[in-house]
Design a protein around this motif. Structure first.
Motif, mmCIF file in Angstrom:
data_model
loop_
_atom_site.group_PDB
_atom_site.id
_atom_site.type_symbol
_atom_site.label_atom_id
_atom_site.label_comp_id
_atom_site.label_asym_id
_atom_site.label_seq_id
_atom_site.Cartn_x
_atom_site.Cartn_y
_atom_site.Cartn_z
ATOM 1 N N PRO A 132 0.850 -1.191 0.000
ATOM 2 C CA PRO A 132 0.000 0.000 0.000
ATOM 3 C C PRO A 132 0.890 1.246 0.000
ATOM 4 O O PRO A 132 2.048 1.184 0.432
ATOM 5 C CB PRO A 132 -0.761 -0.079 1.323
ATOM 6 C CG PRO A 132 -0.420 -1.379 1.940
ATOM 7 C CD PRO A 132 0.781 -1.927 1.266
ATOM 8 N N SER A 133 0.352 2.353 -0.481
ATOM 9 C CA SER A 133 1.108 3.603 -0.417
ATOM 10 C C SER A 133 0.150 4.722 -0.063
ATOM 11 O O SER A 133 -1.035 4.667 -0.390
ATOM 12 C CB SER A 133 1.796 3.886 -1.755
ATOM 13 O OG SER A 133 0.931 4.553 -2.634
ATOM 14 N N THR A 134 0.674 5.722 0.610
ATOM 15 C CA THR A 134 -0.209 6.805 1.072
ATOM 16 C C THR A 134 -0.850 7.545 -0.097
ATOM 17 O O THR A 134 -1.946 8.056 0.011
ATOM 18 C CB THR A 134 0.555 7.822 1.942
ATOM 19 O OG1 THR A 134 1.594 8.416 1.175
ATOM 20 C CG2 THR A 134 1.145 7.162 3.181
ATOM 21 N N LYS A 135 -0.144 7.602 -1.230
ATOM 22 C CA LYS A 135 -0.663 8.356 -2.359
ATOM 23 C C LYS A 135 -1.886 7.675 -2.970
ATOM 24 O O LYS A 135 -2.732 8.338 -3.554
ATOM 25 C CB LYS A 135 0.432 8.469 -3.411
ATOM 26 C CG LYS A 135 0.230 9.564 -4.426
ATOM 27 C CD LYS A 135 1.398 9.601 -5.390
ATOM 28 C CE LYS A 135 1.329 10.796 -6.303
ATOM 29 N NZ LYS A 135 1.840 12.012 -5.700
ATOM 30 N N GLU A 136 -1.940 6.365 -2.852
ATOM 31 C CA GLU A 136 -3.049 5.642 -3.475
ATOM 32 C C GLU A 136 -4.354 5.748 -2.686
ATOM 33 O O GLU A 136 -5.395 5.287 -3.152
ATOM 34 C CB GLU A 136 -2.660 4.173 -3.702
ATOM 35 C CG GLU A 136 -1.642 4.053 -4.834
ATOM 36 C CD GLU A 136 -1.077 2.657 -5.000
ATOM 37 O OE1 GLU A 136 -0.111 2.515 -5.756
ATOM 38 O OE2 GLU A 136 -1.590 1.713 -4.371
ATOM 39 N N ARG A 152 -4.907 8.904 -0.993
ATOM 40 C CA ARG A 152 -4.975 10.359 -0.755
ATOM 41 C C ARG A 152 -6.391 10.922 -0.987
ATOM 42 O O ARG A 152 -6.983 10.771 -2.045
ATOM 43 C CB ARG A 152 -4.007 11.086 -1.698
ATOM 44 C CG ARG A 152 -4.041 12.590 -1.639
ATOM 45 C CD ARG A 152 -3.172 13.172 -0.565
ATOM 46 N NE ARG A 152 -1.746 12.989 -0.842
ATOM 47 C CZ ARG A 152 -0.933 12.175 -0.130
ATOM 48 N NH1 ARG A 152 -1.368 11.487 0.890
ATOM 49 N NH2 ARG A 152 0.332 12.071 -0.454
ATOM 50 N N ASP A 163 -5.500 8.019 4.563
ATOM 51 C CA ASP A 163 -5.353 9.473 4.645
ATOM 52 C C ASP A 163 -5.738 9.849 6.067
ATOM 53 O O ASP A 163 -6.872 9.623 6.490
ATOM 54 C CB ASP A 163 -6.278 10.157 3.624
ATOM 55 C CG ASP A 163 -6.095 11.672 3.598
ATOM 56 O OD1 ASP A 163 -5.980 12.281 4.686
ATOM 57 O OD2 ASP A 163 -6.068 12.252 2.509
ATOM 58 N N PRO A 206 -9.624 8.259 -4.767
ATOM 59 C CA PRO A 206 -8.480 9.033 -4.280
ATOM 60 C C PRO A 206 -8.020 10.021 -5.364
ATOM 61 O O PRO A 206 -8.378 9.866 -6.536
ATOM 62 C CB PRO A 206 -7.406 7.972 -4.037
ATOM 63 C CG PRO A 206 -8.153 6.689 -3.873
ATOM 64 C CD PRO A 206 -9.340 6.809 -4.784
ATOM 65 N N ILE A 207 -7.261 10.995 -4.961
ATOM 66 C CA ILE A 207 -6.706 11.969 -5.914
ATOM 67 C C ILE A 207 -5.251 11.599 -6.193
ATOM 68 O O ILE A 207 -4.458 11.468 -5.267
ATOM 69 C CB ILE A 207 -6.874 13.404 -5.376
ATOM 70 C CG1 ILE A 207 -6.375 14.430 -6.374
ATOM 71 C CG2 ILE A 207 -6.229 13.602 -4.025
ATOM 72 C CD1 ILE A 207 -6.800 15.859 -6.061
ATOM 73 N N TYR A 208 -4.956 11.391 -7.482
ATOM 74 C CA TYR A 208 -3.638 10.868 -7.874
ATOM 75 C C TYR A 208 -3.274 11.427 -9.239
ATOM 76 O O TYR A 208 -4.145 11.460 -10.108
ATOM 77 C CB TYR A 208 -3.733 9.344 -7.926
ATOM 78 C CG TYR A 208 -2.420 8.630 -8.147
ATOM 79 C CD1 TYR A 208 -1.714 8.111 -7.073
ATOM 80 C CD2 TYR A 208 -1.904 8.467 -9.428
ATOM 81 C CE1 TYR A 208 -0.510 7.450 -7.273
ATOM 82 C CE2 TYR A 208 -0.699 7.821 -9.619
ATOM 83 C CZ TYR A 208 -0.007 7.310 -8.542
ATOM 84 O OH TYR A 208 1.186 6.663 -8.728
ATOM 85 N N PRO A 209 -2.115 11.814 -9.562
ATOM 86 C CA PRO A 209 -0.944 11.790 -8.689
ATOM 87 C C PRO A 209 -0.891 13.108 -7.895
ATOM 88 O O PRO A 209 -1.576 14.030 -8.225
ATOM 89 C CB PRO A 209 0.214 11.777 -9.669
ATOM 90 C CG PRO A 209 -0.280 12.587 -10.821
ATOM 91 C CD PRO A 209 -1.766 12.358 -10.890
#
Lengths: 345, 345, 345, 345
Positions: free
Chosen positions: D281-285, D287, D312, D342-345
């Motif tokens: 997992p990553s925090t950006k995914e 967000r 988040d 989520p909002i990416y990137p």
């Protein structure tokens, strides 16, 4: 003046060697090599060096020239390639500091198992290049396998505890966080700016190659096999490693004994700054320098110690440590060329 | 050895002076002052200096001690306060380099209009501390008003064009971008991490105090009043200024004349790196160093020149420039203590 | 429900379309294409979409299927490729919104001169997709050439001034700063994390392709040819554009006239937020939203106006604007699917 | 429509509630309070809300008005203050969701020991607001003590393992990393931009207040006291938590049993996305979204499991979870107002 060449000078570790050697009073940089940029000036590859280094990059295929002109070579190649250089220079007087993994392991089977390549220079006369722990061996070494970045931070954090047998080695967990320069200069999808920016994640859980390197060094200290967990993470910055290390303290050990163990082991080490019990090292406070800052916390509720250590991965974790090892190998003051402050803020 | 004291040592400029002076072979740092942290060690305020500077901070009220023990003082106080130091040291042999604005202006009315404080040391014997343009004056100066950060980048970018009257001075627009360390070390809502992170904005449009400073220096070069627009912006990083400067080129001027003007003026300047026509300086390529990198672009469609310059705001824009001025004032080689590479990546 | 397909769905603009269309009540996403990832699920390419979109990516070679199943296609291809789609769909009822540059120019000679490719669909019935200025034309358009990111921010900032002839068009200078997502998802050396991190620089000075696009739209407003300078810069963040625009104000123009011009033109525009004279828009205050925030500053010393505008380059500068145009073209409320707050901090 | 008020609306959690409630179809925001900004519009305090919320902030001293006009209040006050609101509303029909710590603990002695304040509402009828684990209790609760940010990520990561007694609870170590918005909106030296930028460090080792909250929830699951180590770190970004959790697996447990435990517990949970064994997992995914992404790794060498979870911190770790709890309490679909990407990137 010692004549030095850098094999593989266009990676980040190579560039950092150039930065640091610029102010080393005993060094003359003779040759620098790159296979991708042969014939270009280093300042075309790294414009920040304009006016400071305008040397041309040659190919490492000119090994005879390099061997004839150099007293020392630093190797900044990907693992698997330094062995070739090591063999080519075996019968010369040139001494070697390899910043990669090829010469870090006593047991090349472990190297082969984790790195998935055959080791072709198994009988190389080599020492592990972590200055604070292997200083005597480094002095006369032919080949120095410079310690890795995560490993330097983690081993230095835990060494006094392991050496004094204050902790249960098999309870050790190392949770480490690094800036992105450790992944090298090649553009990859994973390190594309918008992907990594504003992001935090782990990688290489239970499989990262620095694991056996940490286990080897801690095993040397306590004279038995150590098996531990090491988990790296990517911090969205360029430089810096923080290593958070956990272990169960043996019941008979007091906080004061622990404090003393750190002081006894590192009190005279210039590059290790003991911040003390309860303190918080930070990557910014060592940025650009060869320092390793260490603080520790004892949790009486759980019976664990938590040790925090911070380094700049390109300095104490790579080029700075290489120069520290070089100084030891040449009989110079260990600080030569490395005695400056971190850059802050 | 020159005995140096730093009045106001706990701001970012003061800390950067300590970083740079650490490796200056001709300097002994005698006293460092702070009113907020009097009695503390500097390494408590800036832990990155642990083991390197353990001096105690004294109050600037001990001005007699400071005056007796020092050959030079560097002042890192907010504007309005350096004048008091200047007056207190007026009848001593101590020479002064003020990193603030108090001694930068020929015409103190301009200072008072933009800074909104009364100038109380109007007759101070002072020179403007931008080494490349005022070197001769600096040599014997009593008081050096060290040039500002934005101003250094902007003036150096435009000087050859203005001096040679290649551009219409009143068409100059300077759009500048700075890291956040320029706003000082005090915590403010505007510089609270989550507010500034992942953000970009302008501030001080048409009102920023570096405007008249740029106008003064360019006015000196072309011997008439210059009025221009200067717009600062905050980049979400710590260090670095990029200045993007626009002006209308006079019709008779050719690109080759422009190239030559830069070479003529800066060809022998160590700290100015001319990247040439069509080049792109970047803040990262000067990080931590005293270099000012300059590139320029000529747009034949619009008849304008766009000049780009990059500096580290705390080095060439503050502490590094102060030491460069100090070296000139002492008759040392201008590079003394400043001859190292930028830190990259 | 309008049946929508996305040609080139795996770039950042395509991914942002998917994010925004997820909450559009009148849209069904029918097909999504990718040539590099054909056969993969979109959630394998963009894991943040797991559980939200699990559609499979098809090839755009299946154009007949796409044409039969879609009322609208959004195109997220590099310039030069949308023309092929436009021609293939010319005789169908499918309407097109191209997020690239192929359909933005009245004069395809200008396109060819700046983009260096032949235009092969010169007679395409097309309108420029900047909703606030071309709303009437968009309503019944077959092909909408969605405005670029820098251009949207810059044109909206300057339009009231140019339309009312308050400024000298040929004094316009646009100094713009963008996050890095504008450069696309492909990994490149220039956008390698450690290279761009902690860095700020300009690029494309006097040559960036958004220049003629801004000139065209401003030219429409004042009915004459406009020539200006546009300078883009890279900010080390992912999203957001700030455009700083300079122009000389005509002498007869008062500040109140300027304020009124902005209110007259944008007072009823939902997506333009007028912060007023003296105000500072910031990229963070529009993050993730379709807003364009505008503030302006009048410098009486120099006779110039400085207009600041902020957008999210992937929303108002790409996917959000495309959906706004889509809503207009479908007769929906313009805010449909776009009515939410920015994400802060 | 449910009438909702927010007590303490100007912290980051309050602002995030406003962002999320803007698109909640069943909510009317009636009152918002602030003691520091009473009388100001919320859009003056948070300019990103201009045009979206222009309500005036009132004082929480108007509790009678708030009580009369509201069905629900969300509390975004520092710990110690929500108790006062809880007591004031005790005899009303108003239901409460407190985003702070006052109502999180069964045992107020633990609260008092870790938070160092007296608990003055010990008999409050309250439930712990972690929706996936306490859903039934939340349905009819008067007071919901919304789970903390670190705790949500950590408990969700470990719950299936603890509930099934697959791990030794007292071997649990949670090493967590958070963006800086968790530390609130007040400017502090520690969160001054240049200090935190380009920096990484730990804080609150062995003393952070989320420790007993994690212990309580895990203790509920395995019906015995759990004691563990929790170490928080600051990542130089604004939003996002990654929690890296370690524990010793019991010998009889197979990887397949572990996979099944996660699927059994979370397979139907919309907001938990199981990425599976071996995933990152990553925090950006996550967000901007209410998702908690979970991946796990089994290390056969050491006998440990490493679980990674990302949220988040302002959404699933605060305001989003509060709305999820609110939806449960109101009998709405749990996703209402929270169903977006989520909002990416």
């Amino acid at each position: 003046m010692i004549r030095v060449s850098i094999i593989g000078a266009t990676g980040y570790a190579g560039a950092e060697l150039l930065r640091l050697l610029y102010n080393h009073p005993q060094v003359q940089v003779v040759h620098i090599t790159s296979e991708s940029y042969t014939g270009k000036k280093i300042s075309e590859v790294y414009p920040h060096l304009r006016g400071l280094y305008d040397q041309e990059l040659i190919s490492m295929k000119d090994m005879d020239t390099i061997a004839n002109d150099s007293d020392f070579v630093f190797i900044g190649l990907p693992h698997g390639h330094a062995m070739e250089v090591g063999k080519a220079l075996a019968d010369t007087n040139v001494r070697i500091i390899d910043l990669g993994a090829d010469y870090r392991f006593d047991d090349t089977d472990i190297y082969e198992a984790w790195y998935k390549v055959a080791h072709t220079h198994k009988d190389a006369p080599r020492v592990y290049g972590l200055a604070e722990l292997y200083r005597e061996d480094i002095k006369n070494a032919k080949i120095i396998g410079n310690a890795g970045c995560y490993t330097t931070a983690s081993i230095l954090a835990l060494a006094p505890l392991v050496k004094n047998e204050f902790i249960e080695p098999n309870t050790i967990i190392v949770d480490a966080k690094s800036g992105t320069s450790g992944s090298g200069r090649s553009a990859k999808q994973m390190t594309h700016y918008p992907e990594l920016y504003d992001n935090f994640k782990a990688y290489g859980v239970a499989t990262h190659r620095h694991t056996p390197e940490i286990e080897q060094a801690l095993g040397h200290l306590c004279h038995r096999k150590v098996t531990l967990n090491f988990t790296p993470h990517l911090v969205p910055m360029s430089r810096g490693i923080l290593s958070t290390c956990y272990a169960n303290i043996k019941q008979w050990v007091t906080p004061e004994m622990i404090d003393k163990a750190y002081t006894d082991m590192y009190g005279d080490e210039y590059f290790i700054r003991l911040l003390g019990r309860g303190a918080y090292p930070s990557t910014k406070e060592v940025r650009g320098s060869n320092f390793c800052d260490i603080g520790w916390h004892i949790d009486l509720r759980t019976g664990r110690i938590i040790v925090l250590s911070a380094i700049d991965n390109l300095v104490k974790g790579a080029a700075g440590q290489a120069i520290q090892n070089f100084n030891i190998a040449c009989g110079f003051d260990e600080k030569t060329g490395l005695d400056f402050t971190p850059i802050y803020p």
